[in-house]
Design a protein around this motif. Sequence first.
Motif, PDB file in Angstrom:
ATOM      1  N   ILE A 179       0.834  -1.205   0.000  1.00 33.63           N
ATOM      2  CA  ILE A 179       0.000   0.000   0.000  1.00 33.63           C
ATOM      3  C   ILE A 179       0.867   1.252   0.000  1.00 33.63           C
ATOM      4  N   VAL A 180       1.919   1.255   0.816  1.00 39.44           N
ATOM      5  CA  VAL A 180       2.805   2.420   0.888  1.00 39.44           C
ATOM      6  C   VAL A 180       3.550   2.615  -0.424  1.00 39.44           C
ATOM      7  N   ASP A 181       4.062   1.518  -0.999  1.00 37.90           N
ATOM      8  CA  ASP A 181       4.793   1.634  -2.268  1.00 37.90           C
ATOM      9  C   ASP A 181       3.894   2.152  -3.384  1.00 37.90           C
ATOM     10  N   ASN A 182       2.607   1.849  -3.304  1.00 36.44           N
ATOM     11  CA  ASN A 182       1.694   2.328  -4.346  1.00 36.44           C
ATOM     12  C   ASN A 182       1.516   3.839  -4.299  1.00 36.44           C
ATOM     13  N   TYR A 183       1.830   4.451  -3.140  1.00 37.28           N
ATOM     14  CA  TYR A 183       1.792   5.910  -3.057  1.00 37.28           C
ATOM     15  C   TYR A 183       2.797   6.544  -4.014  1.00 37.28           C
ATOM     16  N   PHE A 184       3.913   5.852  -4.259  1.00 38.37           N
ATOM     17  CA  PHE A 184       4.906   6.383  -5.192  1.00 38.37           C
ATOM     18  C   PHE A 184       4.334   6.514  -6.596  1.00 38.37           C
ATOM     19  N   ILE A 185       3.472   5.569  -6.974  1.00 42.58           N
ATOM     20  CA  ILE A 185       2.839   5.642  -8.298  1.00 42.58           C
ATOM     21  C   ILE A 185       1.939   6.868  -8.385  1.00 42.58           C
ATOM     22  N   ILE A 186       1.196   7.124  -7.313  1.00 43.84           N
ATOM     23  CA  ILE A 186       0.325   8.308  -7.292  1.00 43.84           C
ATOM     24  C   ILE A 186       1.160   9.575  -7.385  1.00 43.84           C
ATOM     25  N   LEU A 187       2.252   9.630  -6.634  1.00 43.15           N
ATOM     26  CA  LEU A 187       3.115  10.810  -6.682  1.00 43.15           C
ATOM     27  C   LEU A 187       3.742  10.977  -8.064  1.00 43.15           C
ATOM     28  N   GLU A 188       4.055   9.859  -8.717  1.00 45.41           N
ATOM     29  CA  GLU A 188       4.620   9.937 -10.058  1.00 45.41           C
ATOM     30  C   GLU A 188       3.612  10.540 -11.038  1.00 45.41           C
ATOM     31  N   LYS A 189       2.345  10.134 -10.915  1.00 43.63           N
ATOM     32  CA  LYS A 189       1.314  10.698 -11.784  1.00 43.63           C
ATOM     33  C   LYS A 189       1.161  12.200 -11.537  1.00 43.63           C
ATOM     34  N   ILE A 190       1.181  12.595 -10.266  1.00 36.90           N
ATOM     35  CA  ILE A 190       1.063  14.017  -9.941  1.00 36.90           C
ATOM     36  C   ILE A 190       2.281  14.775 -10.448  1.00 36.90           C
ATOM     37  N   GLY A 191       3.468  14.170 -10.309  1.00 41.94           N
ATOM     38  CA  GLY A 191       4.678  14.822 -10.800  1.00 41.94           C
ATOM     39  C   GLY A 191       4.660  15.043 -12.304  1.00 41.94           C
ATOM     40  N   GLU A 192       4.162  14.052 -13.051  1.00 41.07           N
ATOM     41  CA  GLU A 192       4.044  14.210 -14.499  1.00 41.07           C
ATOM     42  C   GLU A 192       3.080  15.339 -14.847  1.00 41.07           C
ATOM     43  N   ARG A 193       1.998  15.419 -14.104  1.00 40.83           N
ATOM     44  CA  ARG A 193       1.024  16.475 -14.365  1.00 40.83           C
ATOM     45  C   ARG A 193       1.615  17.850 -14.062  1.00 40.83           C
ATOM     46  N   LEU A 194       2.387  17.940 -12.991  1.00 40.16           N
ATOM     47  CA  LEU A 194       3.027  19.211 -12.650  1.00 40.16           C
ATOM     48  C   LEU A 194       4.034  19.631 -13.724  1.00 40.16           C
ATOM     49  N   GLU A 195       4.747  18.664 -14.301  1.00 39.10           N
ATOM     50  CA  GLU A 195       5.692  18.982 -15.373  1.00 39.10           C
ATOM     51  C   GLU A 195       4.966  19.532 -16.595  1.00 39.10           C
ATOM     52  N   ASP A 196       3.826  18.915 -16.945  1.00 38.99           N
ATOM     53  CA  ASP A 196       3.052  19.415 -18.090  1.00 38.99           C
ATOM     54  C   ASP A 196       2.551  20.831 -17.838  1.00 38.99           C
ATOM     55  N   ILE A 197       2.097  21.082 -16.615  1.00 40.83           N
ATOM     56  CA  ILE A 197       1.610  22.420 -16.288  1.00 40.83           C
ATOM     57  C   ILE A 197       2.739  23.428 -16.338  1.00 40.83           C
ATOM     58  N   GLU A 198       3.909  23.027 -15.852  1.00 41.86           N
ATOM     59  CA  GLU A 198       5.044  23.945 -15.830  1.00 41.86           C
ATOM     60  C   GLU A 198       5.468  24.344 -17.233  1.00 41.86           C
ATOM     61  N   ASP A 199       5.379  23.399 -18.180  1.00 38.55           N
ATOM     62  CA  ASP A 199       5.782  23.687 -19.560  1.00 38.55           C
ATOM     63  C   ASP A 199       4.868  24.716 -20.228  1.00 38.55           C
ATOM     64  N   SER A 200       3.586  24.660 -19.909  1.00 37.99           N
ATOM     65  CA  SER A 200       2.623  25.546 -20.577  1.00 37.99           C
ATOM     66  C   SER A 200       2.216  26.741 -19.719  1.00 37.99           C
ATOM     67  N   LEU A 201       2.775  26.845 -18.519  1.00 38.51           N
ATOM     68  CA  LEU A 201       2.322  27.885 -17.600  1.00 38.51           C
ATOM     69  C   LEU A 201       2.699  29.275 -18.086  1.00 38.51           C
TER      70      LEU A 201
END
Length: 353
Positions: A179-201
Amino acid sequence: MKTVRPHKSRTVGLSPGTLKENKNPENNSVVTVMSYNATSLEERTISSLDELHKYKSADAVSWINIDGTEDSESLKKIGEIFNLHPLLLEDISTAEQRPKMDEFDEQLFTILNMLSFNSEKNCITVEQVGIVLGSNYVLSFQEAGGDVFDPNRNRIRNNKGKHRKYSADYLFYTLIDTIVDNYFIILEKIGERLEDIEDSLISEPTNDILNDLYKIKRELILLRKSIWPLREVLMKFEREEYELITDSTQTYFKDVYDHTVQIIDTLESFRDLSGGMLDLYMSSISNRMNAVMKVLTVISTIFIPLSFLAGIYGMNFDYIPELKWKYGYFGFLASCLTILIAMLFYFRKKKWL
């Protein structure tokens, strides 16, 4: 992304330890069992809860998974078979509990949130999981079907890793670790989204970007509510001694605790990053507005003298100089053009354009 969680029930107004009655027959629990040792494995779905009696005192390690925590009758029956405390059952049946750990006479009980990313719906799914550790069994209670425990099941089936060689406490640890390791997957998805936002911000700050930022901030708050209390739980497993947890297994909880600290650090970094992006968005919008206002101001300033001239020669007086001049119209246009060019040259020299 948005956050969803299964249907929830509350026990408001009932006495402590009382379970809310299941009024929907479709919410009946589904019970599956994996009973194993170093040489054998039994995996099946339970048709009658009375069959669980033999797993309480079996020589093998039994993992009993219950999907559906709104079936109060099934919970009561399971509680009678395994001598579960009424308050423990109440915590299992009540969703949105704070992650915690309780020790009872013959059992250890922990509650934590299982998060998974639904790529089809582009959302984070939240599900409360209650895990009970006994002498030779582990009970896992889930709100609904579907989980992140398939790697654990596959390792048990294929006799890989240490599951089949260790006791129930090791299974208890691996479920928490998954369960704890699966949190890393969620953070990875959020990190990818933040990168996309940063590129177009900076290039194109739109309202959609602002909405995405607010969604991410809500998701980070959800993660924080799930992980910070879990850190306290894992700290107890790491530092305190329990009869049901062997010294060899207790060492592994330190690794889970380190993962939790790493997740918290990443989470705080993402919170700071999202807050900085929000400030950057507001600055970008303000800069774009200033640029637009500057252009409009320049245009308005240019038309002030032109409007002045047009206003003078638009008055209804009979005697106005140049009014009867043959080339008056062309002279007026030439004067306006000269003023326009002169003002543009002056604005450029002052670096206002």
